[in-house]
Every structure is written in C-alpha cells, then in structure tokens.
Design an enzyme around this catalytic site. Structure first.
Site, PDB file in Angstrom:
ATOM      1  N   HIS A   1      10.839  -0.623   0.031  1.00 33.86           N
ATOM      2  CA  HIS A   1      10.824  -1.722  -0.914  1.00 33.86           C
ATOM      3  C   HIS A   1      12.008  -2.627  -0.533  1.00 33.86           C
ATOM      4  O   HIS A   1      12.955  -2.162   0.087  1.00 33.86           O
ATOM      5  CB  HIS A   1      11.061  -1.004  -2.243  1.00 33.86           C
ATOM      6  CG  HIS A   1      11.048  -1.797  -3.456  1.00 33.86           C
ATOM      7  ND1 HIS A   1      12.176  -2.221  -4.081  1.00 33.86           N
ATOM      8  CD2 HIS A   1      10.011  -2.208  -4.211  1.00 33.86           C
ATOM      9  CE1 HIS A   1      11.835  -2.857  -5.189  1.00 33.86           C
ATOM     10  NE2 HIS A   1      10.541  -2.861  -5.278  1.00 33.86           N
TER      11      HIS A   1
ATOM     12  N   ASP B   1      15.631   6.878  -2.433  1.00 40.09           N
ATOM     13  CA  ASP B   1      15.294   5.922  -3.481  1.00 40.09           C
ATOM     14  C   ASP B   1      14.149   6.516  -4.293  1.00 40.09           C
ATOM     15  O   ASP B   1      13.007   6.554  -3.838  1.00 40.09           O
ATOM     16  CB  ASP B   1      14.887   4.597  -2.814  1.00 40.09           C
ATOM     17  CG  ASP B   1      14.354   3.574  -3.805  1.00 40.09           C
ATOM     18  OD1 ASP B   1      14.267   3.897  -5.007  1.00 40.09           O
ATOM     19  OD2 ASP B   1      14.022   2.456  -3.374  1.00 40.09           O
TER      20      ASP B   1
ATOM     21  N   GLN C   1      10.213   5.192  -7.819  1.00 39.98           N
ATOM     22  CA  GLN C   1       8.804   5.445  -8.141  1.00 39.98           C
ATOM     23  C   GLN C   1       8.493   6.935  -8.217  1.00 39.98           C
ATOM     24  O   GLN C   1       7.363   7.309  -8.502  1.00 39.98           O
ATOM     25  CB  GLN C   1       7.901   4.811  -7.071  1.00 39.98           C
ATOM     26  CG  GLN C   1       8.030   3.320  -6.937  1.00 39.98           C
ATOM     27  CD  GLN C   1       7.527   2.573  -8.165  1.00 39.98           C
ATOM     28  OE1 GLN C   1       6.820   3.116  -8.993  1.00 39.98           O
ATOM     29  NE2 GLN C   1       7.922   1.311  -8.276  1.00 39.98           N
TER      30      GLN C   1
ATOM     31  N   LYS D   1      11.400   2.500 -15.201  1.00 38.09           N
ATOM     32  CA  LYS D   1      10.170   3.007 -14.592  1.00 38.09           C
ATOM     33  C   LYS D   1       9.839   4.411 -15.085  1.00 38.09           C
ATOM     34  O   LYS D   1       8.820   4.982 -14.730  1.00 38.09           O
ATOM     35  CB  LYS D   1      10.292   2.991 -13.069  1.00 38.09           C
ATOM     36  CG  LYS D   1      10.388   1.545 -12.552  1.00 38.09           C
ATOM     37  CD  LYS D   1      10.102   1.433 -11.101  1.00 38.09           C
ATOM     38  CE  LYS D   1      10.650   0.151 -10.525  1.00 38.09           C
ATOM     39  NZ  LYS D   1       9.643  -0.863 -10.298  1.00 38.09           N
TER      40      LYS D   1
ATOM     41  N   CYS E   1       6.984  -6.646  -3.576  1.00 39.26           N
ATOM     42  CA  CYS E   1       8.362  -6.575  -3.058  1.00 39.26           C
ATOM     43  C   CYS E   1       8.440  -5.678  -1.835  1.00 39.26           C
ATOM     44  O   CYS E   1       9.447  -4.979  -1.640  1.00 39.26           O
ATOM     45  CB  CYS E   1       9.349  -6.077  -4.105  1.00 39.26           C
ATOM     46  SG  CYS E   1       9.412  -7.103  -5.543  1.00 39.26           S
TER      47      CYS E   1
END
Lengths: 422, 156
Positions: free
Chosen positions: A139, A216, A219, A242, A380
């Site tokens: 991302h 990261d 998600q 999220k 993104c």
C-alpha cells in the site's frame, strides 16, 4: 482442512461463544440506516469498519465523565484518565500478545507508525548504498516513507515481486536479502487484492541475516489471530479504525530493545524527563515516542474495540468471513464478464474484481444506487494495479457483520450494471 | 434520489460503447495529457490546429463511461471549429457542469447541442470530474501548456 483451520475450530469449541451474526449486527447502530431508501449494504470495510455501540459509548463516557489530560495532573480526574489510557495500552498488548505494555506506542494509525520507524529507526540505521526491502503488493503508506528515507540517505528501495496469482515469490524475496539490506517492511494482508503474506517465513529469512522486519498489519488485525512474539517480528503496525475502533488512533508494536535504542520521532511534552535550554533528557519507552497530548479518547475507543473483538472471538470472525469470501467468490463469478483480480492461495477480507462491460467507477456509481457501498479505484496501491495491467478495480471487503444477503445484494446490483452496459 | 438514467443517458452509453475519433491523427501539432489517478481515467489528446482552426482531433486512453463519452463527444463538437469557438464551448460546458452563469455568458456564442446530455452528471457530484477531464485537456492542448491536467482535487 489445514492444521491452522483445525486448531481454529478446536479453539472455538473451547473458548468462544457461538457466533450469531444477527446479534453482532444489532451491536452496530449504523447498520440500521437506509441509503436512497434501501438498507445499507456496507462492503467497504477495508477502507474503514463501522463502530459497535460499545466503542461509541466508551468515547462518549470519556468526554462526559472522565475527560482530563494524562500523565500530568495530581487531581482525581487526571489519574482516572491516565488509568483508562494506560488500560487501553494493556488491551493492545494483550491483543497482539506482546511481552510488555511499554512495547506499544500509540500513533495516529498504521501510516504514522511506519513513518515513526522510518524516521527514528531508519535514519539511524540506513546509510548510503544500503537497501530497504518491500514487496510489490504494498500500500502507498508502506512505500512512500521508505522512498523518502532512501532518497535522503542515498539508499535503495528494493521490491520483491508477486506472481500472477498475487502471492509473494519467496525465492526472489530471499535472493534480494543481502548485507546491504537494513530493514524489511512487508504487508501482512494486502488491501487491494486480499492475499495473506507468509510473514513467518519472511521474518525467518530476514532474521537469518540479522535484518529486522516491520509488518504492516492494517488489513490483517481485523481478520487474523495475531501473536507478535510467535511471529518474532521486530515492528508491527495497525490502525484502530480498520478494526471497529475510531479513526485517528493506531499503534506501533516494537521490541523493547529496539525501541530503547531508537532516537525520538517528534519532540514535545510527555516525551521528556527534564528540559533545560542546554540539554533535554528523554522519557522512557513508550512515552519517548508520544510527544504532546495523545488522542486519549481514541485510545480508549480502540481498547473498547479490541475488547469487543475478543468478546466475539477472532476464530469465530475468521470462520464467518471465510464462509463469506468463498460464497462471494462463487456468486461473483456468476456475473457475466466478471474477473477476480488476485487469486492468491490464502486471502482475507477483500475481493477485487473488474467487469468486461463497465469501468469500476461506473460499477461503483450504479451499485451505490442500490444501497451497496464498495470501493472503486486504485485502493492506494497503484503499483499493484499496474502489475495486473488494470487502471482500477472494484473491491468488496468484508467484516464480521456482513451476511450472505449482503453478497446477494451486491450480485443483484452488478446484474443491473451488466443490464445497462452489456 | 438521483436517477441512474439521468447520468447514463442513451447518447452517453452509445459514445462509451463506440467512441468516435479514438485514434492518433498523424499530422497532429498539439498534444496534452489528462490524468485522474484516483479514478484511473487517462486521456492523451491530439489536435491539428491550422490558421486558428481545429482541423482534426483524436485521443487515446481509457476511463469510465462518463470520461470516455465526454472525450468522444468533445472531439465531435470541436472538430472544424475555430480555437475561439472551441474555447467558448469549453466555457459553456464548464458552466453546464458547475451550474455557473458567468461561464454560460462567456460561451453564449456557441450551442451546446448534444453536450446537454451531461447535465445529469451534476446530480452525481463525485462524477463531475470524469465529465470535465477531456475538456480541461482540450484547454491545455489549445494553450500548449505542456502540463498534465487533472480534475481531481482530493488525494490519497
């Protein structure tokens, strides 16, 4: 069934209460609202999730009954606010299975967490001709901070490729690790295509060469059980919004030994022990990285969100979402001219697709008229779009409160698109 | 609630399916690029301008139905027009999309004709940028500014 799935089912039998999606939906006030006179079908959860009443009430309660600054007042309210804020930090620790609460730094979200590591760790350890290794499915927030760092230091950003299905090519990844590599930064679950990266293998390969790894997890945290100690990653980042928490709050997990050696990121109040014009002594971790008054209400809201997720049970959520993903994959493929982008072996939460007859932007406008919220565009992740030769995709992304009826509503709306454009 | 057929009028669907003038005219002497990265809409516009007249128009690129139809219908509308007339038409179209009387005044010498079909896009504010991309690219080509044009103001 894989071992992981078997373990998950065993865990459900032992710990979690049975999953009742109707009961879960009743916890989210916004799901009662209508859009254009139709029931809201919210399938844009990878952009942000809706908030359960428990989170909204925790924030309201803070402002109505507990509002004060933290770490500074001797008065009762300040002590109370500090207890709640630090309680939220302990909740994040427990959720990530970190060893100590001081390894959790509150930030504005995954993006700020990555920028913190790029600035504090990166600027101290990455020099001329060194390399930072990322993957082709990152991302923008796990690309740009490293580009800025590399440009400043005369270092190189290397990119490990993904195959046509959307899986990371582990051999190529391994070949790109060298004595020049000073940091590896990898997405856990891609927001654009949904694949789950083999982060455990990534960490092992990097550690074999003594290279620290940032993951990261923006998600990943809403969908996957996480244990940062078992994973042995050096940094893990995520955003609260999220995972059913408020916007503007997130966290960085960092191993204490690394965080302690890192210089501060921003200067200001709360990150210091003593200040004179000649010399400032920095506070201990995590406070060294939390300059200024933090988002106290946000942190409390995030804590409430993680408590809520634990009360439903991540194994339950994962099972429910896996069922939805497979139902949606089959249902979508029944729409004429629909192509699913990214066929990774293991996916979580998101399905990206295109239609032969219509551009994603037109798809988005038409399904919106049916009350169905999906995301269209490059998500993104422009390099990912380029990799698949599409300017944009439509993306349906799922949360614990989605149902098979939501998928049916999307499919019906897509048939309308085909009717109009086919 | 805005109706879908207001935005996806027959003439717009037709130009989306069969875009006119989608090619690169070999003798073009003006070029401009329009790009809306959030949508993924991209257009490269070619003009052959001689003696103040747009003798030929062509474009390449990809985008949504609104941006594709807009480029196609714009190319038909300005072909054979003088540069002044094309600029007046730009003002007129811009005024239609932005509901701006001043622009309509500036463009009063030219007729919108079929381009009125885009009036329905106004009901979908997020899509106005799709309809105006080709026109802003035309403006850049006429001015020969050499800059890539975008009608997106947000960013990610």
């Amino acid at each position: 069934m894989s071992n992981a799935a078997l373990e998950m089912e065993a865990a459900i039998r032992v710990e979690a209460p049975p999953f009742d999606v109707a009961k879960v939906r009743a916890d989210f006030p916004i799901l009662r609202r209508r859009v254009y006179g139709k029931p809201l079908v919210y399938l844009d959860n990878a952009a942000t999730t809706q908030k359960p009443r428990r989170v909204i009430e925790a924030i309201t309660r803070f402002y109505e009954e507990e509002c004060s600054n933290v770490h500074r007042g001797v008065h009762w309210l300040s002590q109370r606010a500090t207890d709640r804020y630090e309680g939220a930090r302990e909740t994040v620790r427990r959720f990530l299975h970190a060893a100590e609460a001081r390894e959790i730094v509150f930030t504005r979200g995954a993006t700020e967490s990555i920028n913190l590591v790029a600035n504090a760790y990166g600027r101290a350890h990455v020099g001329r001709d060194d390399e930072v290794l990322i993957t082709a499915m990152e991302h923008h927030s796990n690309i740009v901070p490293w580009q800025i760092l590399c440009e400043e230091k005369g270092a190189r950003l290397r990119v490990a490729p993904i195959d046509n299905r959307g899986d990371l090519v582990l051999d190529e990844f391994k070949n790109l690790l060298s004595h020049r590599t000073k940091l590896v930064a990898v997405v856990h679950v891609s927001n654009a295509l949904g694949p789950v990266n083999p982060v455990k293998a990534v960490v092992e390969m990097a550690h074999a060469r003594g290279i620290p790894v940032l993951i990261d997890g923006a998600q990943a945290v809403p969908h996957l059980h996480l244990d940062v100690r078992a994973l042995d990653c050096d940094f893990y980042v995520f955003s609260g919004h999220k995972i059913y928490g408020p916007t503007g709050i997130g966290a960085l997990y960092g191993k204490a030994a690394l965080l302690e050696r890192m210089p501060p990121y921003q200067g200001g109040g709360d990150m210091i022990l003593s200040v004179t014009f000649e010399k400032t002594l920095y506070n201990t971790i995590p406070y060294k990285f939390e300059a200024g008054t933090p988002d106290i209400a946000g942190a409390i809201g995030l804590g409430a969100a993680l408590d809520y997720v634990e009360s439903i049970g991540l194994p339950n959520i994962a099972m429910h979402e896996r069922d939805l993903m497979s139902y949606a994959t089959h249902a979508l493929l029944g729409v004429p001219g629909l192509r699913i982008i990214g066929q990774a072996r293991e996916k979580a939460g998101a399905l990206s697709f295109t239609l032969d007859c219509a551009h994603p932007h037109d798809i988005g406008t038409i399904v919106d008229q049916e009350g169905v919220a999906i995301r269209t565009g490059h998500h993104c992740a422009q390099p990912v779009m380029e990799r698949y030769g599409v300017p944009a995709t439509a993306r349906a992304s799922f949360a614990m409160y989605n149902t098979r009826e939501d998928v049916d509503a999307l499919v019906q709306a897509l048939h309308k698109v085909v009717e109009l454009f086919g | 609630m805005p109706e879908l057929r207001e935005i996806y009028q027959e003439v717009i669907l037709d130009h989306n399916k069969n875009p006119r003038n989608r090619r690169c005219p070999p003798e073009a002497n003006r070029i401009a690029v329009g790009h809306n990265p959030l949508c993924g809409d991209k257009i490269t516009l070619y003009l052959l301008v001689e003696d103040g007249v747009i003798r030929d128009v062509g474009y390449e690129g990809s985008g949504c139905a609104i941006s594709t139809a807009s480029a196609s219908m714009m190319s038909e509308a300005v072909k054979g027009k003088t540069v002044e007339e094309a600029e007046a038409l730009f003002c007129r179209f811009h005024a239609l999309m932005m509901a701006c009387p001043q622009g309509a005044e500036n463009g009063r010498r030219v007729e919108l004709g079929k381009l009125r079909a885009f009036a329905g896009v106004r009901e979908f504010p997020i899509r106005v940028k799709c309809a105006t991309l080709a026109w802003h690219t035309l403006e850049a080509a006429l001015k020969n500014s050499g800059e890539t044009v975008s009608t997106e103001t947000g960013s990610e």
